[in-house]
Design a protein around this motif. Structure first.
Motif, PDB file in Angstrom:
ATOM      1  N   GLU A  44       0.829  -1.210   0.000  1.00  0.00           N
ATOM      2  CA  GLU A  44       0.000   0.000   0.000  1.00  0.00           C
ATOM      3  C   GLU A  44       0.858   1.252   0.000  1.00  0.00           C
ATOM      4  O   GLU A  44       1.900   1.307   0.655  1.00  0.00           O
ATOM      5  CB  GLU A  44      -0.936  -0.008   1.213  1.00  0.00           C
TER       6      GLU A  44
ATOM      7  N   THR B 236      -2.387   7.667  -1.619  1.00  0.00           N
ATOM      8  CA  THR B 236      -2.976   8.197  -2.851  1.00  0.00           C
ATOM      9  C   THR B 236      -2.897   9.719  -2.775  1.00  0.00           C
ATOM     10  O   THR B 236      -2.700  10.282  -1.703  1.00  0.00           O
ATOM     11  CB  THR B 236      -4.469   7.818  -3.006  1.00  0.00           C
ATOM     12  N   SER B 237      -3.105  10.344  -3.920  1.00  0.00           N
ATOM     13  CA  SER B 237      -3.023  11.814  -3.924  1.00  0.00           C
ATOM     14  C   SER B 237      -4.348  12.432  -3.484  1.00  0.00           C
ATOM     15  O   SER B 237      -4.467  13.642  -3.356  1.00  0.00           O
ATOM     16  CB  SER B 237      -2.661  12.289  -5.330  1.00  0.00           C
TER      17      SER B 237
ATOM     18  N   ALA C 222     -10.214   5.553  -1.635  1.00  0.00           N
ATOM     19  CA  ALA C 222      -9.124   5.819  -2.582  1.00  0.00           C
ATOM     20  C   ALA C 222      -7.881   5.080  -2.112  1.00  0.00           C
ATOM     21  O   ALA C 222      -7.501   5.172  -0.940  1.00  0.00           O
ATOM     22  CB  ALA C 222      -8.856   7.311  -2.671  1.00  0.00           C
TER      23      ALA C 222
ATOM     24  N   ARG D 117      -3.992   2.904  -3.423  1.00  0.00           N
ATOM     25  CA  ARG D 117      -2.964   2.735  -4.457  1.00  0.00           C
ATOM     26  C   ARG D 117      -1.908   1.757  -3.965  1.00  0.00           C
ATOM     27  O   ARG D 117      -1.788   1.558  -2.752  1.00  0.00           O
ATOM     28  CB  ARG D 117      -2.310   4.108  -4.654  1.00  0.00           C
TER      29      ARG D 117
ATOM     30  N   GLU E 132      -5.725  -0.271  -7.509  1.00  0.00           N
ATOM     31  CA  GLU E 132      -5.923   1.161  -7.281  1.00  0.00           C
ATOM     32  C   GLU E 132      -7.394   1.498  -7.410  1.00  0.00           C
ATOM     33  O   GLU E 132      -8.111   0.932  -8.245  1.00  0.00           O
ATOM     34  CB  GLU E 132      -5.117   1.960  -8.320  1.00  0.00           C
TER      35      GLU E 132
ATOM     36  N   LEU F 286      -9.623   5.236  -7.647  1.00  0.00           N
ATOM     37  CA  LEU F 286      -9.503   6.693  -7.637  1.00  0.00           C
ATOM     38  C   LEU F 286     -10.654   7.320  -6.885  1.00  0.00           C
ATOM     39  O   LEU F 286     -10.494   7.852  -5.786  1.00  0.00           O
ATOM     40  CB  LEU F 286      -9.497   7.211  -9.084  1.00  0.00           C
TER      41      LEU F 286
ATOM     42  N   ARG G 297      -7.474  10.019 -13.554  1.00  0.00           N
ATOM     43  CA  ARG G 297      -6.965  10.762 -12.391  1.00  0.00           C
ATOM     44  C   ARG G 297      -7.031  12.279 -12.674  1.00  0.00           C
ATOM     45  O   ARG G 297      -7.416  13.072 -11.820  1.00  0.00           O
ATOM     46  CB  ARG G 297      -5.518  10.362 -12.087  1.00  0.00           C
TER      47      ARG G 297
END
Ligand code: FAD
Length: 406
Positions: free
Chosen positions: A172, A175-176, A276, A278, A295, A297, A346
């Motif tokens: 893991e 994420t943004s 969310a 990633r 992932e 989003l 994204r």
């Protein structure tokens, strides 16, 4: 006997991969924790997904199931409204799809995979994994608590929000996107005919806070999936319980509240938070991660199932070559091509929350028909279509259109 491939999870990614691999003549075992049919959120498909359902030989099952037809999306904020008809997209390919009850959709994909020869075992939870380039193995627990080891030539993790290998193998990575949550339910909508085009998902922006948005997804048989998304600190100001939060938030939505005035809830209000996610790598020795297991989003553009199916298609094609003795570079044959479309989405999700895409949508890109066709293409899931400048360089082109919007 050791199967060629073991797949963790029988959601859309797992079942489509299982169908493709079984069709190619490999022995496939799918280990699914739940029993089907089971509820899952995420009912609105994108037309691009039809291509991969067809590739897996599962399209007819979906077409004949009687799901609600879908041909586009309507966006609404207060009195501002813009509709996108997917058939007017710039890319070739399907322009329509379905809004599906996921309990039925996921079950029919799993049955389709079984028909093609995959073995799908329910009530089986994967609890451990030993990666190995030749013979990875999993520990599986049944519902009586018995554990056994399952070996294969390759493992595909399609465990969705279960995120089995991401957790077990410490993959893991942040994420943004900030933490967001959703509360949702299904209703008997009782919307009179003609008040809303049931062939379109309705996405509504809260008129007082553009970080809160709602979906209304008409389903077959007079049902609708409805839900709201926002940051937990905002959603929780609307009530102590999920029911209170959903009711109070919908009351602020404008048209959606009017459409649902006679609606009756037919299931408990559900909640999902912190979705969310990633990973640092989508592949490793003897394994690859599909769909949400790799992932996720954001739900805003309904891209989840489409990305899950694309990942199943790419991974299966690479794996068929590998199992046939060809050399496969998982980075260039799977991770990179998958991430091209994920990066497109994204950019759109980021644009939605920073306000630029909402500005573009409500400034009516119809005024520039070709621009609207290219944006529609991405909204229809054609996020891998490099001929579309809004795919090749989404940030640059969205910025350009935003500036034109004034
Ligand atoms: P899943 O569908 O999650 O399937 C994974 C399967 O793995 C499950 O059946 C699970 O039981 C099983 N599993 C988990 N752990 C284990 C284990 N340890 N052992 C064995 N089996 C296991 N997408 C859209 O396309 N359209 C939408 O409208 C949409 N709306 C959404 C709304 C919200 C609020 C959210 C959060 C998501 C939404 N999505 C939507 C995303 C969509 O639901 C997912 O992207 C999609 O289901 C991913 O498919 P998958 O096959 O990767 O995983």
């Amino acid at each position: 006997m050791t199967p060629d491939v073991v797949i963790i999870g029988a959601g859309p990614a797992g079942s489509v991969a299982a169908a493709l691999l079984a069709d190619a003549g490999f022995s496939v075992e799918v280990l699914e924790r739940a029993h089907f049919p089971r509820f899952s959120i995420g009912e609105s498909l994108l037309p691009q997904a039809m291509e991969w359902l067809a590739e897996a030989g599962l399209l007819r099952d979906v077409v004949e199931a009687g799901f609600q037809h879908k041909n586009g999306a309507t966006f609404r904020c207060g009195e501002r409204e813009e509709s996108f008809d997917f058939r007017a997209k710039s890319a070739d390919g399907w322009g329509t799809t379905y809004q599906v009850r996921r309990d039925r959709f996921d079950e029919l994909l799993a049955k389709g995979a079984m028909r093609k020869g995959a073995k799908v075992l329910f009530g089986q939870t994967v609890t451990a994994m030993r990666p190995d380039p030749e013979c990875p193995s999993l520990t599986v627990r049944d519902e009586d608590g018995n554990e056994r080891e399952v070996k294969a030539r390759f493992v595909l993790d399609a465990s969705g929000f279960g995120r089995v290998l991401a957790r077990l193998l410490d993959l893991e990575t942040p994420t943004s996107f900030p933490d967001r949550m959703s509360v949702f339910t299904h209703v008997e909508d009782n919307m009179p005919a003609q008040v809303y085009d049931r062939n379109k998902i309705l996405i509504t922006v809260n008129p007082n806070d553009n970080q809160i948005w709602y979906w209304l997804i008409p389903l077959a048989e007079g049902l609708c999936s409805i839900g709201v998304v926002g940051t937990p600190d905002r959603i929780k100001t609307y009530g102590a319980t999920r029911e209170e939060q959903l009711t109070a938030l919908i009351a602020e939505s404008g048209l959606m509240a009017e459409l649902l005035v006679n609606a009756k809830r037919v299931r408990d209000v559900g909640e999902i938070a912190g979705y969310a996610a990633r990973v640092s790598s989508l592949t490793g020795p003897g394994y690859a991660l599909l769909g949400n297991a790799g992932e996720f989003l954001d739900p805003v553009f309904s891209s989840g199932v489409t990305i899950a199916l694309k990942s199943a298609s790419l991974a299966s094609s690479a794996l068929i070559r590998q199992l046939n003795g060809e050399a496969v570079n998982w980075q260039s044959d799977f991770s990179e091509p998958l991430s091209r479309g994920v990066e497109t989405f994204r950019a759109y999700v980021s644009g939605w929350y920073d306000g630029s895409l909402q500005k573009i949508i409500f400034s009516k890109p119809a005024d520039a028909r070709q621009v609207k066709a290219m944006i529609t293409s991405v909204l229809a899931g054609y996020a891998w279509d490099e001929e579309n400048p809004f795919v090749r360089d989404p940030h640059k082109y969205l910025k350009m259109v935003e500036e034109l919007c004034g």
